[in-house]
Design a protein around this motif. Structure first.
Motif, PDB file in Angstrom:
ATOM      1  N   PHE A 217       0.809  -1.211   0.000  1.00 48.10           N
ATOM      2  CA  PHE A 217       0.000   0.000   0.000  1.00 48.10           C
ATOM      3  C   PHE A 217       0.848   1.269   0.000  1.00 48.10           C
ATOM      4  CE2 PHE A 217      -3.154  -3.112   1.348  1.00 48.10           C
ATOM      5  CZ  PHE A 217      -4.236  -2.723   0.583  1.00 48.10           C
ATOM      6  N   GLY A 218       2.152   1.114   0.187  1.00 46.07           N
ATOM      7  CA  GLY A 218       3.055   2.245   0.037  1.00 46.07           C
ATOM      8  C   GLY A 218       3.674   2.320  -1.348  1.00 46.07           C
ATOM      9  N   ASN A 219       3.250   1.428  -2.234  1.00 53.13           N
ATOM     10  CA  ASN A 219       3.764   1.353  -3.594  1.00 53.13           C
ATOM     11  C   ASN A 219       2.927   2.292  -4.467  1.00 53.13           C
ATOM     12  OD1 ASN A 219       4.208   0.614  -6.305  1.00 53.13           O
ATOM     13  ND2 ASN A 219       4.755  -1.474  -5.728  1.00 53.13           N
ATOM     14  N   ARG A 220       3.479   3.475  -4.788  1.00 53.15           N
ATOM     15  CA  ARG A 220       2.701   4.499  -5.489  1.00 53.15           C
ATOM     16  C   ARG A 220       2.182   4.026  -6.843  1.00 53.15           C
ATOM     17  NH1 ARG A 220       3.536   8.686  -9.085  1.00 53.15           N
ATOM     18  NH2 ARG A 220       2.148  10.493  -8.805  1.00 53.15           N
ATOM     19  N   PRO A 221       3.010   3.399  -7.699  1.00 53.56           N
ATOM     20  CA  PRO A 221       2.467   2.940  -8.985  1.00 53.56           C
ATOM     21  C   PRO A 221       1.335   1.934  -8.817  1.00 53.56           C
ATOM     22  CG  PRO A 221       4.855   2.990  -9.066  1.00 53.56           C
ATOM     23  CD  PRO A 221       4.474   3.223  -7.645  1.00 53.56           C
ATOM     24  N   PHE A 222       1.451   1.038  -7.834  1.00 55.74           N
ATOM     25  CA  PHE A 222       0.379   0.061  -7.631  1.00 55.74           C
ATOM     26  C   PHE A 222      -0.896   0.751  -7.166  1.00 55.74           C
ATOM     27  CE2 PHE A 222      -1.941  -2.791  -4.721  1.00 55.74           C
ATOM     28  CZ  PHE A 222      -2.367  -3.715  -5.652  1.00 55.74           C
ATOM     29  N   LEU A 223      -0.779   1.737  -6.278  1.00 56.91           N
ATOM     30  CA  LEU A 223      -1.972   2.465  -5.836  1.00 56.91           C
ATOM     31  C   LEU A 223      -2.620   3.212  -6.990  1.00 56.91           C
ATOM     32  CD1 LEU A 223      -0.940   3.878  -2.338  1.00 56.91           C
ATOM     33  CD2 LEU A 223      -2.419   1.936  -2.855  1.00 56.91           C
ATOM     34  N   LEU A 224      -1.802   3.746  -7.892  1.00 58.36           N
ATOM     35  CA  LEU A 224      -2.359   4.405  -9.075  1.00 58.36           C
ATOM     36  C   LEU A 224      -3.120   3.400  -9.937  1.00 58.36           C
ATOM     37  CD1 LEU A 224       0.552   6.793 -10.120  1.00 58.36           C
ATOM     38  CD2 LEU A 224      -1.700   7.455  -9.263  1.00 58.36           C
ATOM     39  N   LEU A 341       4.495  -4.435 -11.037  1.00 59.55           N
ATOM     40  CA  LEU A 341       4.507  -3.323 -10.095  1.00 59.55           C
ATOM     41  C   LEU A 341       4.808  -3.742  -8.665  1.00 59.55           C
ATOM     42  CD1 LEU A 341       1.399  -1.301 -11.361  1.00 59.55           C
ATOM     43  CD2 LEU A 341       3.793  -0.983 -11.952  1.00 59.55           C
ATOM     44  N   VAL A 342       4.637  -5.021  -8.336  1.00 58.27           N
ATOM     45  CA  VAL A 342       4.853  -5.467  -6.957  1.00 58.27           C
ATOM     46  C   VAL A 342       5.850  -6.616  -6.920  1.00 58.27           C
ATOM     47  CG1 VAL A 342       2.517  -4.787  -6.271  1.00 58.27           C
ATOM     48  CG2 VAL A 342       2.943  -7.128  -6.985  1.00 58.27           C
ATOM     49  N   ARG A 345       6.770 -11.774  -3.990  1.00 56.48           N
ATOM     50  CA  ARG A 345       6.403 -12.293  -2.668  1.00 56.48           C
ATOM     51  C   ARG A 345       5.047 -11.772  -2.215  1.00 56.48           C
ATOM     52  NH1 ARG A 345      11.360 -10.014   0.528  1.00 56.48           N
ATOM     53  NH2 ARG A 345      10.766  -8.299  -0.839  1.00 56.48           N
ATOM     54  N   HIS A 346       4.612 -10.647  -2.784  1.00 56.57           N
ATOM     55  CA  HIS A 346       3.366 -10.019  -2.353  1.00 56.57           C
ATOM     56  C   HIS A 346       2.302 -10.051  -3.435  1.00 56.57           C
ATOM     57  CE1 HIS A 346       6.108  -8.787   0.672  1.00 56.57           C
ATOM     58  NE2 HIS A 346       6.615  -7.749   0.025  1.00 56.57           N
ATOM     59  N   LEU A 347       2.444 -10.939  -4.421  1.00 56.98           N
ATOM     60  CA  LEU A 347       1.516 -10.934  -5.551  1.00 56.98           C
ATOM     61  C   LEU A 347       0.094 -11.279  -5.116  1.00 56.98           C
ATOM     62  CD1 LEU A 347       1.101 -10.538  -8.542  1.00 56.98           C
ATOM     63  CD2 LEU A 347       1.801 -12.911  -8.916  1.00 56.98           C
ATOM     64  N   GLY A 348      -0.065 -12.233  -4.225  1.00 61.04           N
ATOM     65  CA  GLY A 348      -1.404 -12.581  -3.746  1.00 61.04           C
ATOM     66  C   GLY A 348      -2.067 -11.421  -3.023  1.00 61.04           C
ATOM     67  N   LEU A 349      -1.318 -10.779  -2.124  1.00 57.14           N
ATOM     68  CA  LEU A 349      -1.850  -9.625  -1.397  1.00 57.14           C
ATOM     69  C   LEU A 349      -2.232  -8.510  -2.355  1.00 57.14           C
ATOM     70  CD1 LEU A 349      -2.393  -8.055   1.218  1.00 57.14           C
ATOM     71  CD2 LEU A 349       0.024  -7.413   1.242  1.00 57.14           C
ATOM     72  N   ALA A 350      -1.362  -8.248  -3.344  1.00 55.01           N
ATOM     73  CA  ALA A 350      -1.640  -7.174  -4.305  1.00 55.01           C
ATOM     74  C   ALA A 350      -2.864  -7.500  -5.153  1.00 55.01           C
ATOM     75  CB  ALA A 350      -0.421  -6.938  -5.190  1.00 55.01           C
ATOM     76  N   THR A 351      -3.000  -8.758  -5.585  1.00 59.53           N
ATOM     77  CA  THR A 351      -4.166  -9.152  -6.375  1.00 59.53           C
ATOM     78  C   THR A 351      -5.447  -8.959  -5.579  1.00 59.53           C
ATOM     79  OG1 THR A 351      -2.842 -10.765  -7.608  1.00 59.53           O
ATOM     80  CG2 THR A 351      -5.230 -11.049  -7.643  1.00 59.53           C
ATOM     81  N   GLY A 352      -5.434  -9.366  -4.313  1.00 56.80           N
ATOM     82  CA  GLY A 352      -6.600  -9.157  -3.459  1.00 56.80           C
ATOM     83  C   GLY A 352      -6.869  -7.691  -3.206  1.00 56.80           C
ATOM     84  N   ALA A 353      -5.786  -6.914  -3.005  1.00 58.73           N
ATOM     85  CA  ALA A 353      -5.953  -5.488  -2.732  1.00 58.73           C
ATOM     86  C   ALA A 353      -6.561  -4.766  -3.922  1.00 58.73           C
ATOM     87  CB  ALA A 353      -4.606  -4.869  -2.373  1.00 58.73           C
ATOM     88  N   LEU A 354      -6.199  -5.176  -5.135  1.00 59.73           N
ATOM     89  CA  LEU A 354      -6.758  -4.550  -6.335  1.00 59.73           C
ATOM     90  C   LEU A 354      -8.280  -4.656  -6.327  1.00 59.73           C
ATOM     91  CD1 LEU A 354      -6.044  -3.204  -9.093  1.00 59.73           C
ATOM     92  CD2 LEU A 354      -6.096  -5.506 -10.077  1.00 59.73           C
TER      93      LEU A 354
END
Length: 421
Positions: A217-224, A341-342, A345-354
């Motif tokens: 959640f501190g990853n600016r491109p991912f939040l964009l 973008l991530v 190791r955090h691909l599952g979390l990022a996919t869920g966060a999206l």
């Protein structure tokens, strides 16, 4: 020495077929029940309208809102146990729903089915994205084509599921028969994954991974990307908010909605792969994302400009076609950007966060756009068109995607070099 590569190239294909077939089966079982749940709650169980809305809202919240948890569990324990747990919970939830006769038991069953999807979907989606990247590096096939096949399979399930549910209802089985049919589908999915899904260890974790939520959640491109994708989902949700109002205005009833929904699903089933195959070889992921959102915006803008056809449905049909075309361009591109973008190791979390961030945006956006339903049509559709246009402007600030990454780091193993479009 030369005999080793083929198995390595073919094994991902078999696994990707399993994941794609899973998405088809999961949506078939789900949509055999969901479209008929509101009627069952209102007429079958006699719930008040506000309570029906609350129950359906709780289902959406327990699913979309908890995607981020399912993704985090996938990173922590690996996809296999999370997928199997999701299947088991969906079996239990639909079995419970088939026999639930009170408000409390229905709410419990609905929450359980939502939690099942919150576990299952992020695990399958993140694993598909990871395998799509591996397949791309091994064969040179753009990852968007793999993700498009996954999306088309889901839409095919969303199309066939209601037909299955309708057939069971016409045979006099009611929601109970549809729910039990869903149970059988998910039993088959569970058995297939228990037998065929590899026992893969979780992605390597280090002491620094304790801050994975902060890193994602501190990853600016991912939040964009999350905000960009949210603009699409807010727009897509107008199929259920603004489109019914437009159809009622044009025809005096909502009877044609089913045909328009079927049109959207059939377009994805028939055209998703050709569209993505064309876009993957000509457009960088960021460009496909921008083009898709611009197409969605054009669909909104066209509604007040398109003259009514003989049945008054031409503006609505134009909206559905352009919205669906935009979806076909942007969804595989957005999903394909996540691994770039991530950290893996955090691909599952990022996919869920999206999905979870987008779900919150849809919740807020639904209230705002619902207030526009009483506004004049040109004003309403112009404001709605501004939402995907804002998303397209945000998308322009994203990295170009896989093509840029490959040119910066060089091609992966067995991967041909392609120029950035």
């Amino acid at each position: 020495m030369n005999a080793a590569p083929p198995p390595a190239a073919h094994a991902p294909d078999r696994y990707l077929r399993l994941l794609t077939t899973t998405q088809f089966a999961f949506n078939t079982g789900f949509y055999a029940v969901l479209p008929y749940l509101a009627t069952h709650l209102g007429t079958g169980l006699g719930m008040a309208g506000w309570l029906v809305g609350l129950v359906l809202g709780l289902r959406t919240f327990s699913q979309q809102g908890l995607f981020v948890i399912g993704g985090a569990l996938t990173d922590r324990y690996g996809p296999r146990p999370v997928v199997l747990a999701g299947c088991a919970l969906r079996i239990a939830g639909f079995g419970w729903l088939a026999f639930a006769g009170s408000t409390a038991t229905v709410i419990g069953a609905v929450l359980l089915t939502g939690l099942a999807a919150a576990l299952f979907s992020p695990a399958v989606e993140s694993e598909t994205a990871r395998e799509a990247v591996r397949h791309e590096r091994a064969t040179g096939t753009p990852r968007a084509q793999v993700l498009a096949r996954f999306s088309a399979a889901g839409q095919a399930g969303a199309f066939i599921g209601p037909l299955l549910g309708s057939a069971l209802l016409l045979l006099g089985g009611g929601l109970r028969a549809a729910a039990l049919a869903g149970v059988l589908v998910f039993v088959a999915v569970l058995a297939a994954h228990a037998r065929l899904m590899p026992r893969r260890a979780p992605v390597a974790r280090t002491a620094g991974n304790r801050g994975s939520v902060r890193e994602v959640f501190g990853n600016r491109p991912f939040l964009l990307l999350c905000l960009t994708y949210s603009s699409y989902l807010v727009a897509y949700n107008q199929l259920y908010l603004s489109l019914p109002a437009e159809v009622r205005r044009a025809t005096g009833s909502q009877a044609a909605l089913g045909a328009l929904f079927a049109l959207s699903s059939l377009l994805v089933v028939c055209a998703q792969l050709p569209v993505t195959r064309w876009a993957a070889h000509r457009l960088a992921p960021r460009t496909a994302l921008v083009a898709g959102l611009a197409t969605v915006a054009a669909g909104f803008a066209a509604v007040p400009l398109t003259p009514d056809g003989p049945a008054g449905l031409l503006p609505s049909a134009v909206f559905v076609v352009l919205l669906t075309l935009g979806q076909m361009l942007l969804v595989p591109a957005a999903r394909g950007l996540v691994p770039d973008l991530v950290d893996d190791r955090h691909l599952g979390l990022a996919t869920g966060a999206l999905s979870s961030v987008s779900g919150v945006a849809v919740l807020a956006g639904s209230a705002a756009t619902g207030a526009l339903l009483g506004a004049p049509a040109p004003v309403r559709w112009a404001v709605l068109a501004a939402v995907p246009l804002a998303g397209a402007a945000l998308a322009l600030t994203l990295p170009a995607g896989a093509e840029t990454k490959r040119n910066a780091t060089g091609p992966g193993p067995g991967e041909p070099v392609r120029p950035v479009p």
